[in-house]
Design a protein around this motif. Structure first.
Motif, PDB file in Angstrom:
ATOM      1  N   LEU A   1       0.859  -1.043  -0.034  1.00 50.22           N
ATOM      2  CA  LEU A   1      -0.080  -0.056  -0.143  1.00 50.22           C
ATOM      3  C   LEU A   1       0.939   1.195  -0.104  1.00 50.22           C
ATOM      4  O   LEU A   1       1.706   1.349   0.752  1.00 50.22           O
ATOM      5  CB  LEU A   1      -0.855   0.052   1.261  1.00 50.22           C
ATOM      6  CG  LEU A   1      -1.736   1.269   1.370  1.00 50.22           C
ATOM      7  CD1 LEU A   1      -2.827   1.303   0.279  1.00 50.22           C
ATOM      8  CD2 LEU A   1      -2.639   1.301   2.654  1.00 50.22           C
ATOM      9  N   GLU A   2       0.750   2.119  -1.146  1.00 47.52           N
ATOM     10  CA  GLU A   2       1.482   3.201  -1.126  1.00 47.52           C
ATOM     11  C   GLU A   2       0.742   4.503  -0.730  1.00 47.52           C
ATOM     12  O   GLU A   2      -0.504   4.521  -1.051  1.00 47.52           O
ATOM     13  CB  GLU A   2       2.079   3.484  -2.566  1.00 47.52           C
ATOM     14  CG  GLU A   2       2.738   2.296  -3.090  1.00 47.52           C
ATOM     15  CD  GLU A   2       4.476   2.591  -2.773  1.00 47.52           C
ATOM     16  OE1 GLU A   2       4.602   3.574  -1.985  1.00 47.52           O
ATOM     17  OE2 GLU A   2       5.276   1.833  -3.206  1.00 47.52           O
ATOM     18  N   GLU A   3       1.392   5.205   0.058  1.00 48.80           N
ATOM     19  CA  GLU A   3       0.704   6.545   0.316  1.00 48.80           C
ATOM     20  C   GLU A   3       1.487   7.659  -0.377  1.00 48.80           C
ATOM     21  O   GLU A   3       2.822   7.799  -0.144  1.00 48.80           O
ATOM     22  CB  GLU A   3       0.652   6.753   1.978  1.00 48.80           C
ATOM     23  CG  GLU A   3      -0.099   5.807   2.717  1.00 48.80           C
ATOM     24  CD  GLU A   3      -1.520   5.930   2.523  1.00 48.80           C
ATOM     25  OE1 GLU A   3      -2.187   6.976   2.323  1.00 48.80           O
ATOM     26  OE2 GLU A   3      -2.082   4.727   2.287  1.00 48.80           O
ATOM     27  N   GLY A   4       0.777   8.589  -1.011  1.00 49.58           N
ATOM     28  CA  GLY A   4       1.786   9.529  -1.807  1.00 49.58           C
ATOM     29  C   GLY A   4       1.055  11.095  -1.444  1.00 49.58           C
ATOM     30  O   GLY A   4       0.029  11.134  -1.355  1.00 49.58           O
TER      31      GLY A   4
ATOM     32  N   PHE B   1      -2.342  20.320   0.378  1.00 44.62           N
ATOM     33  CA  PHE B   1      -2.009  19.134   0.059  1.00 44.62           C
ATOM     34  C   PHE B   1      -2.771  18.375  -1.234  1.00 44.62           C
ATOM     35  O   PHE B   1      -4.086  18.599  -1.215  1.00 44.62           O
ATOM     36  CB  PHE B   1      -1.881  17.995   1.135  1.00 44.62           C
ATOM     37  CG  PHE B   1      -0.726  18.294   1.963  1.00 44.62           C
ATOM     38  CD1 PHE B   1       0.810  18.108   1.613  1.00 44.62           C
ATOM     39  CD2 PHE B   1      -0.917  18.989   3.274  1.00 44.62           C
ATOM     40  CE1 PHE B   1       1.685  18.305   2.542  1.00 44.62           C
ATOM     41  CE2 PHE B   1       0.177  19.016   4.203  1.00 44.62           C
ATOM     42  CZ  PHE B   1       1.459  18.773   3.841  1.00 44.62           C
ATOM     43  N   THR B   2      -2.117  17.613  -1.915  1.00 41.96           N
ATOM     44  CA  THR B   2      -2.826  16.784  -2.856  1.00 41.96           C
ATOM     45  C   THR B   2      -2.472  15.259  -2.283  1.00 41.96           C
ATOM     46  O   THR B   2      -1.369  14.904  -2.117  1.00 41.96           O
ATOM     47  CB  THR B   2      -2.724  16.769  -4.163  1.00 41.96           C
ATOM     48  OG1 THR B   2      -1.055  16.720  -4.454  1.00 41.96           O
ATOM     49  CG2 THR B   2      -3.230  17.966  -4.748  1.00 41.96           C
ATOM     50  N   TYR B   3      -3.433  14.091  -2.091  1.00 41.78           N
ATOM     51  CA  TYR B   3      -3.024  13.060  -1.516  1.00 41.78           C
ATOM     52  C   TYR B   3      -3.420  12.035  -2.270  1.00 41.78           C
ATOM     53  O   TYR B   3      -4.702  12.117  -2.969  1.00 41.78           O
ATOM     54  CB  TYR B   3      -3.979  12.998   0.070  1.00 41.78           C
ATOM     55  CG  TYR B   3      -4.120  11.680   0.566  1.00 41.78           C
ATOM     56  CD1 TYR B   3      -2.918  11.084   1.117  1.00 41.78           C
ATOM     57  CD2 TYR B   3      -5.327  11.001   0.525  1.00 41.78           C
ATOM     58  CE1 TYR B   3      -3.186   9.792   1.768  1.00 41.78           C
ATOM     59  CE2 TYR B   3      -5.292   9.725   1.155  1.00 41.78           C
ATOM     60  CZ  TYR B   3      -4.273   8.974   1.735  1.00 41.78           C
ATOM     61  OH  TYR B   3      -4.371   8.046   2.328  1.00 41.78           O
ATOM     62  N   TYR B   4      -2.826  10.994  -2.132  1.00 44.20           N
ATOM     63  CA  TYR B   4      -2.904   9.661  -3.013  1.00 44.20           C
ATOM     64  C   TYR B   4      -2.784   8.462  -2.119  1.00 44.20           C
ATOM     65  O   TYR B   4      -2.103   8.503  -1.285  1.00 44.20           O
ATOM     66  CB  TYR B   4      -1.929   9.629  -4.280  1.00 44.20           C
ATOM     67  CG  TYR B   4      -1.955  10.818  -5.104  1.00 44.20           C
ATOM     68  CD1 TYR B   4      -2.690  10.454  -6.335  1.00 44.20           C
ATOM     69  CD2 TYR B   4      -1.356  12.024  -4.827  1.00 44.20           C
ATOM     70  CE1 TYR B   4      -2.559  11.601  -7.256  1.00 44.20           C
ATOM     71  CE2 TYR B   4      -1.593  13.243  -5.839  1.00 44.20           C
ATOM     72  CZ  TYR B   4      -2.081  12.929  -6.897  1.00 44.20           C
ATOM     73  OH  TYR B   4      -2.126  13.880  -7.967  1.00 44.20           O
ATOM     74  N   GLU B   5      -3.381   7.452  -2.799  1.00 43.07           N
ATOM     75  CA  GLU B   5      -3.429   6.017  -2.005  1.00 43.07           C
ATOM     76  C   GLU B   5      -3.519   5.120  -3.282  1.00 43.07           C
ATOM     77  O   GLU B   5      -4.711   5.043  -3.879  1.00 43.07           O
ATOM     78  CB  GLU B   5      -4.356   6.038  -0.896  1.00 43.07           C
ATOM     79  CG  GLU B   5      -4.341   4.726  -0.002  1.00 43.07           C
ATOM     80  CD  GLU B   5      -5.247   4.590   0.979  1.00 43.07           C
ATOM     81  OE1 GLU B   5      -4.606   4.569   2.164  1.00 43.07           O
ATOM     82  OE2 GLU B   5      -6.492   4.561   0.860  1.00 43.07           O
ATOM     83  N   PHE B   6      -2.696   4.308  -3.168  1.00 42.71           N
ATOM     84  CA  PHE B   6      -2.804   3.022  -4.194  1.00 42.71           C
ATOM     85  C   PHE B   6      -2.099   1.940  -3.990  1.00 42.71           C
ATOM     86  O   PHE B   6      -1.330   2.013  -2.979  1.00 42.71           O
ATOM     87  CB  PHE B   6      -2.414   3.841  -5.643  1.00 42.71           C
ATOM     88  CG  PHE B   6      -1.138   4.579  -5.754  1.00 42.71           C
ATOM     89  CD1 PHE B   6       0.052   3.456  -6.195  1.00 42.71           C
ATOM     90  CD2 PHE B   6      -0.873   5.725  -5.124  1.00 42.71           C
ATOM     91  CE1 PHE B   6       1.199   4.443  -6.050  1.00 42.71           C
ATOM     92  CE2 PHE B   6       0.225   6.300  -5.046  1.00 42.71           C
ATOM     93  CZ  PHE B   6       1.265   5.447  -5.695  1.00 42.71           C
ATOM     94  N   ILE B   7      -2.165   0.595  -4.747  1.00 43.03           N
ATOM     95  CA  ILE B   7      -1.691  -0.278  -4.400  1.00 43.03           C
ATOM     96  C   ILE B   7      -0.670  -0.642  -5.628  1.00 43.03           C
ATOM     97  O   ILE B   7      -1.182  -0.417  -6.740  1.00 43.03           O
ATOM     98  CB  ILE B   7      -2.515  -1.497  -4.094  1.00 43.03           C
ATOM     99  CG1 ILE B   7      -3.529  -1.303  -2.954  1.00 43.03           C
ATOM    100  CG2 ILE B   7      -1.972  -2.933  -4.152  1.00 43.03           C
ATOM    101  CD1 ILE B   7      -4.781  -2.274  -2.773  1.00 43.03           C
TER     102      ILE B   7
END
Length: 564
Positions: free
Chosen positions: A497-500, A524-530
């Protein structure tokens, strides 16, 4: 390097003294263990061939980034399948700010090795290796004349203040028991005494198992039994990882439908955000078996923490400073802060700063910050500080704690002291302004000018905080201060799991102070992806994805406040 070299030489000496005994193989594998760290650091090693083969196999697996492989050093050849130690070699991919130089990449791999591999209490050989290692620490000779124990403490103790205590048992706990059972200066062969080893096992079982599991464990194994043991420089217990561990399989879900990975929202929900739980519900994350039972348990645990828990180290203090950011704003706040869109913006801010925490550095880029403001000398632009005094108060306390903690440990140089003094002064100012805004107190022209120059202050702090590259000590290195960064925070079933954090985006707010006017800021701009575990992202890859338009979409819930 000095600690690793000293431990390797001491382990070789032990091996030579134990050849032909029941502890020969255990001693050989300790030589291989420290040889792995030495090779990762780029050091030349001269060790027995069998140990060198094992160490080279481990290094090859690190380079392969394989998510799950049997550790050659831990595989004795006579274990049942469920007793083989499986390691996630994708974890050795340097990332974060450790990609900035070859030296940092080497350091990353060596410390990851020291932090991840467990000498399990359930294994006699692994426990004998741990006991031999403790004696090696006590007898190792280093180039500086310091003991290996002192060098270990010099690394470990400051990081306890910053991140926290190791989640696994260390030489401190094992050393005390070893002295009680085998004596303070035991003959090494005594670790082959079955009766005394049994006594050690019984005593050590009363020591706490890890609260966060970072190992491969089969579903039919007792987790505490499979994970309890010694690590040379164990990774630290953190609240977020504990929350995640409580809300994924095997605690949540079934073998057929496991909850393999958490969400960043899990942390906010556990820390009291009803909106975060609602979003998890909308995303289908709460449907997994036992989710609500586990969530209720962990939320109650977090709610029970007192101030002493939240201020035990800087990591916990950072999490504590996040809480007022994503808290629901009541009628005492401006109207624009009382709607769902603003709440979602605040939640993304909290998750972004948490991502920075996971990344373990301060990353704001010079080119994305506001420039020094201009304007009439007589009429300062009437800027506006988002009035969240509780957040500023907690950040101020955290900065003061950092200052005093580093000072007390002799780790505060003049540059860092100056930077922290500036930060403390600015946070005090922002706290005062936010209180004035909420209480309708007139803000002076002098204060408005200071608000106007906040971008310049932030830019100056960014430059001051940047580390110099190893080959250019005269220039601060701003590449690592870009706001865009990424950190993998959980692993499961071959994925990570990546938090960006992306680049900031503008935000327009109508100031509630008369005369009403439009103010411009940044969020902020927030991302979450696998991603596949063997493709964990570095900051460099993540920034390229952002700049080429190949980044994943931001979470659906951020669309409530971000216009495409």
């Amino acid at each position: 390097n000095e600690l690793t070299t000293g431990m390797l030489e001491s382990s070789i000496s032990q091996y030579e003294s134990l050849e032909g005994t029941d502890l020969e193989e255990a001693a050989l594998r300790n030589v291989a263990y420290f040889a792995v760290a030495a090779k990762a650091l780029g050091l030349t090693v001269n060790i027995p061939k069998d140990a060198d083969v094992l160490a080279s196999q481990e290094i090859a697996l690190m380079e392969s980034k394989a998510p799950m492989e049997i550790s050659p050093i831990w595989a004795m050849g006579d274990e049942a399948n469920e007793d083989l130690l499986l390691e996630d070699y994708s974890q050795y991919t340097p990332r974060g700010h450790y990609t900035l130089s070859p030296a940092l990449e080497k350091y990353f791999k060596a410390m990851m090795w020291y932090g991840r591999l467990t000498f399990r209490l359930k294994s006699t050989v692994e426990t004998q290796r741990a006991l031999l290692m403790i004696q090696a620490m006590r007898t190792a000779q280093t180039s500086s004349g310091k003991s290996a124990t002192e060098l270990w403490q010099n690394i470990y103790d400051p990081t306890v203040f910053i991140v926290g205590k190791a989640d696994d048992l260390s030489f401190k706990e094992y050393g005390v028991l070893s002295d009680q059972i085998f004596g303070a200066t035991p003959d090494l062969i005594s670790f082959a005494d079955n009766e005394r080893m049994d006594t050690f096992f019984e005593a050590a079982k009363n020591l706490p198992p890890p609260q966060v599991n970072s190992m491969w464990v089969y579903i039919d194994q007792d987790r505490d039994d499979a994970t309890q043991g010694f690590r040379f420089m164990g990774q630290r217990f953190t609240l977020d990882q504990y929350v995640f561990g409580q809300l994924i399989f095997r605690n949540v879900g079934t073998l057929d439908e496991p909850r393999a990975l958490p969400k960043g929202l899990d942390l906010l929900a556990a820390m009291g955000s009803d909106e975060a739980y609602y979003l998890l519900e909308q995303m289908g994350e709460t449907k997994y078996e036992n989710f609500d039972t586990q969530f209720t348990k962990v939320k109650a645990e977090v709610a029970s923490f007192g101030l002493d828990s939240w201020t035990q180290n800087l990591y916990w203090g950072w999490l504590y400073s996040m809480q007022p950011i994503f808290a629901v704003k009541g009628p005492q706040y401006p109207a624009f802060m009382q709607n769902q869109a603003w709440l979602h913006k605040d939640m993304a801010t909290a998750l972004s700063t948490w991502t920075e925490l996971k990344h373990d550095t301060i990353l704001y880029s010079k080119q994305v910050m506001a420039e020094m403001g201009g304007g009439s000398e007589d009429e300062p632009p009437q800027g506006y500080v988002e009035p969240n005094p509780e957040a500023f108060a907690r950040l101020l306390a955290l900065a003061q704690m950092t200052h005093s903690g580093l000072e007390d440990r002799g780790l505060l140089d003049d540059t860092t002291r100056g930077n922290l003094d500036n930060l403390i002064d600015e946070l005090q100012f922002l706290l005062e302004i936010s209180l004035k805004e909420l209480n309708g107190i007139t803000i002076s022209d002098e204060d408005y000018w200071r608000i106007q120059y906040f971008g310049g202050w932030l830019e100056a702090m960014t430059i001051a905080a940047a580390d110099p590259p190893a080959d250019d000590v005269g220039h601060n290195y701003l590449e690592d201060q870009k706001s865009a960064l990424v950190a993998d925070v959980a692993s499961g079933y071959g994925y990570a799991l990546e938090e960006g954090v992306g680049y900031p985006t503008p935000i327009l707010v109508v100031s509630p102070l008369a005369p009403y006017h439009l103010t411009l800021g940044a969020v902020f701009t927030y991302y979450e992806f696998i991603v596949p575990a063997n493709e964990r992202l570095t900051d460099e890859v993540w920034r390229e994805m952002l700049e080429t338009g190949n980044a994943p979409e931001m979470p659906e819930w951020t669309k409530s406040y971000i216009i495409p």
